[in-house]
Design a protein around this motif. Structure first.
Motif, PDB file in Angstrom:
ATOM      1  N   SER A 141       0.361  -1.219   0.068  1.00  0.00           N
ATOM      2  CA  SER A 141      -0.046  -0.172  -0.072  1.00  0.00           C
ATOM      3  C   SER A 141       0.947   1.568  -0.174  1.00  0.00           C
ATOM      4  O   SER A 141       1.589   0.811   0.071  1.00  0.00           O
ATOM      5  CB  SER A 141      -0.919  -0.039   0.660  1.00  0.00           C
ATOM      6  N   LEU A 142      -0.020   1.944  -0.453  1.00  0.00           N
ATOM      7  CA  LEU A 142       0.634   3.419  -0.533  1.00  0.00           C
ATOM      8  C   LEU A 142       0.913   4.031   1.261  1.00  0.00           C
ATOM      9  O   LEU A 142      -0.123   3.732   2.216  1.00  0.00           O
ATOM     10  CB  LEU A 142       0.766   4.505  -1.324  1.00  0.00           C
ATOM     11  N   GLY A 193      -3.770   5.246 -12.565  1.00  0.00           N
ATOM     12  CA  GLY A 193      -2.629   5.316 -11.921  1.00  0.00           C
ATOM     13  C   GLY A 193      -3.527   6.229 -10.500  1.00  0.00           C
ATOM     14  O   GLY A 193      -3.929   6.404  -9.686  1.00  0.00           O
ATOM     15  N   SER A 194      -1.793   5.988  -9.170  1.00  0.00           N
ATOM     16  CA  SER A 194      -2.385   6.452  -7.815  1.00  0.00           C
ATOM     17  C   SER A 194      -1.038   7.093  -7.821  1.00  0.00           C
ATOM     18  O   SER A 194       0.252   7.070  -8.621  1.00  0.00           O
ATOM     19  CB  SER A 194      -2.200   5.634  -7.152  1.00  0.00           C
ATOM     20  N   THR A 270      10.761   1.870  -1.685  1.00  0.00           N
ATOM     21  CA  THR A 270      10.866   0.267  -2.910  1.00  0.00           C
ATOM     22  C   THR A 270      11.215  -0.377  -1.854  1.00  0.00           C
ATOM     23  O   THR A 270      11.942  -0.144  -0.934  1.00  0.00           O
ATOM     24  CB  THR A 270      12.389   1.232  -3.065  1.00  0.00           C
ATOM     25  N   PRO A 271      10.558  -1.962  -2.498  1.00  0.00           N
ATOM     26  CA  PRO A 271      10.081  -1.199  -3.472  1.00  0.00           C
ATOM     27  C   PRO A 271       8.412  -1.256  -3.535  1.00  0.00           C
ATOM     28  O   PRO A 271       8.201  -1.710  -2.436  1.00  0.00           O
ATOM     29  CB  PRO A 271      10.588  -3.189  -4.220  1.00  0.00           C
ATOM     30  N   LEU A 272       8.232  -1.054  -4.405  1.00  0.00           N
ATOM     31  CA  LEU A 272       6.640  -0.917  -3.763  1.00  0.00           C
ATOM     32  C   LEU A 272       5.282  -0.568  -5.175  1.00  0.00           C
ATOM     33  O   LEU A 272       5.704  -0.064  -6.452  1.00  0.00           O
ATOM     34  CB  LEU A 272       6.587   1.485  -3.690  1.00  0.00           C
ATOM     35  N   ARG A 273       4.922  -1.944  -5.208  1.00  0.00           N
ATOM     36  CA  ARG A 273       3.771  -2.538  -5.996  1.00  0.00           C
ATOM     37  C   ARG A 273       2.224  -2.204  -5.577  1.00  0.00           C
ATOM     38  O   ARG A 273       1.893  -2.561  -4.320  1.00  0.00           O
ATOM     39  CB  ARG A 273       4.489  -3.300  -7.142  1.00  0.00           C
ATOM     40  N   LEU A 274       1.492  -1.328  -6.853  1.00  0.00           N
ATOM     41  CA  LEU A 274       0.325  -1.675  -6.330  1.00  0.00           C
ATOM     42  C   LEU A 274      -0.448  -2.819  -6.549  1.00  0.00           C
ATOM     43  O   LEU A 274      -0.153  -3.585  -7.720  1.00  0.00           O
ATOM     44  CB  LEU A 274      -0.460  -0.151  -6.297  1.00  0.00           C
ATOM     45  N   ALA A 275      -1.830  -2.977  -5.633  1.00  0.00           N
ATOM     46  CA  ALA A 275      -2.439  -4.619  -5.962  1.00  0.00           C
ATOM     47  C   ALA A 275      -3.343  -4.365  -7.829  1.00  0.00           C
ATOM     48  O   ALA A 275      -3.102  -4.908  -8.024  1.00  0.00           O
ATOM     49  CB  ALA A 275      -3.369  -4.976  -4.525  1.00  0.00           C
ATOM     50  N   ARG A 276      -3.233  -3.042  -7.903  1.00  0.00           N
ATOM     51  CA  ARG A 276      -4.261  -2.415  -9.136  1.00  0.00           C
ATOM     52  C   ARG A 276      -3.018  -3.120  -9.761  1.00  0.00           C
ATOM     53  O   ARG A 276      -3.769  -2.678 -11.613  1.00  0.00           O
ATOM     54  CB  ARG A 276      -4.770  -0.857  -8.332  1.00  0.00           C
ATOM     55  N   GLN A 277      -1.955  -2.622  -9.745  1.00  0.00           N
ATOM     56  CA  GLN A 277      -0.649  -2.680 -10.650  1.00  0.00           C
ATOM     57  C   GLN A 277      -0.479  -4.126 -11.601  1.00  0.00           C
ATOM     58  O   GLN A 277       0.132  -4.835 -12.449  1.00  0.00           O
ATOM     59  CB  GLN A 277       0.646  -2.099 -10.638  1.00  0.00           C
TER      60      GLN A 277
END
Length: 277
Positions: A141-142, A193-194, A270-277
């Motif tokens: 999550s952000l 995007g976010s 980082t690392p930072l990836r969102l569920a929607r990506q």
């Protein structure tokens, strides 16, 4: 790499394209960053930010020395100071040119990717390859506080820096929104995007910031330039002493792009990836 005009007029984006059968570095199509930076008052060689364009590619495959397919997820980091970005469809076509090409090792694939992308971008490009179920790709999550529950009326869907106002209190905070949407400058397709804003300085009015970010909803531009647009507007209107703007765009065509721009000394989580990506 063969010399070709590097304007959008000749780019593969928005055109019918045959998928290649064999490796071809000439498919990569560089686009100068300078043309889109000039209207923002950004001069090449005197950038007001540091940053990177982080790409994830989910359609990466090649053949090993015995002809067996290998699949992976790739992460690329392209420096914001590079003179060129790489047009996304050409990047997709280039990656698919590996599909029927034999490589002796994963290291050979990484070296080839790094060499070709650096030649197109005009700067060193970081390349990582992951197994498709690698823990490094897990969703997160952000950080910070979300703006999206603010109950505001919206009537303007083009970016206007007049929405950005500040108070006298000096704060250090991280804010984000999942309501970012812009549109491809060639095809008009929506890019979802976010966006995260981390800053230190006069407190930014949150309702005004959300209105401003939603204002990109009908704006046509590349992901990278949208982030630079947000960064320059915030610097001009809010005058923070520190600023980080990061966007995590949803994948399209097997690629997602997550640019960030910051004042020196700030880096993204980082690392930072969102569920929607």
């Amino acid at each position: 790499m063969a010399h070709r005009p590097d304007t959008l007029e000749h780019a593969p984006l928005g055109r019918d394209s045959a998928y290649p059968e064999q490796y071809d570095a000439g498919l990569l199509y560089p686009i100068p960053r300078a043309a889109n930076r000039a209207p923002l008052g950004i001069e090449e060689g005197d950038l007001p930010f540091i940053g990177e364009d982080e790409w994830h590619a989910f359609e990466v495959s090649w053949l090993n020395s015995r002809g067996k397919p290998i699949v992976a997820v790739a992460r690329f980091r392209l420096p914001a100071a590079s003179p060129h970005l790489i047009e996304s469809k050409s990047w997709k076509l280039y990656l698919n040119s590996f599909n029927q090409t034999r490589f002796y090792s994963r290291e050979d694939v990484m070296k080839t990717l790094a060499h070709d992308l650096a030649a197109a971008a005009g700067a060193e490009v970081s390349v990582e390859l992951f197994d498709v179920d690698a823990p490094e790709l897990s969703a997160r999550s952000l950080p910070g506080e979300c703006l999206d529950d603010l109950d505001i009326a919206i009537s303007d869907y083009t970016p206007s820096s007049t929405h950005l106002t500040v108070g006298e209190e000096i704060v250090e905070e991280t804010l984000y929104s999942h309501l970012l949407k812009s549109n491809c400058p060639v095809t008009g397709q929506p890019d979802w995007g976010s966006v995260l804003v981390r800053y230190k300085g006069p407190k930014i009015d949150r309702e005004g910031l959300l209105r401003y970010l939603i204002g990109f909803r009908q704006h046509q531009d590349f992901h990278e330039h949208c982030v630079e647009h947000i960064f320059t507007d915030l610097m001009a209107q809010a005058k923070p002493t520190q600023l980080l703007v990061l966007a995590r765009y949803v994948r399209r065509g097997g690629l997602d792009i997550s640019p960030w721009r910051a004042t020196p000394g700030l880096t993204p989580p980082t690392p930072l990836r969102l569920a929607r990506q």
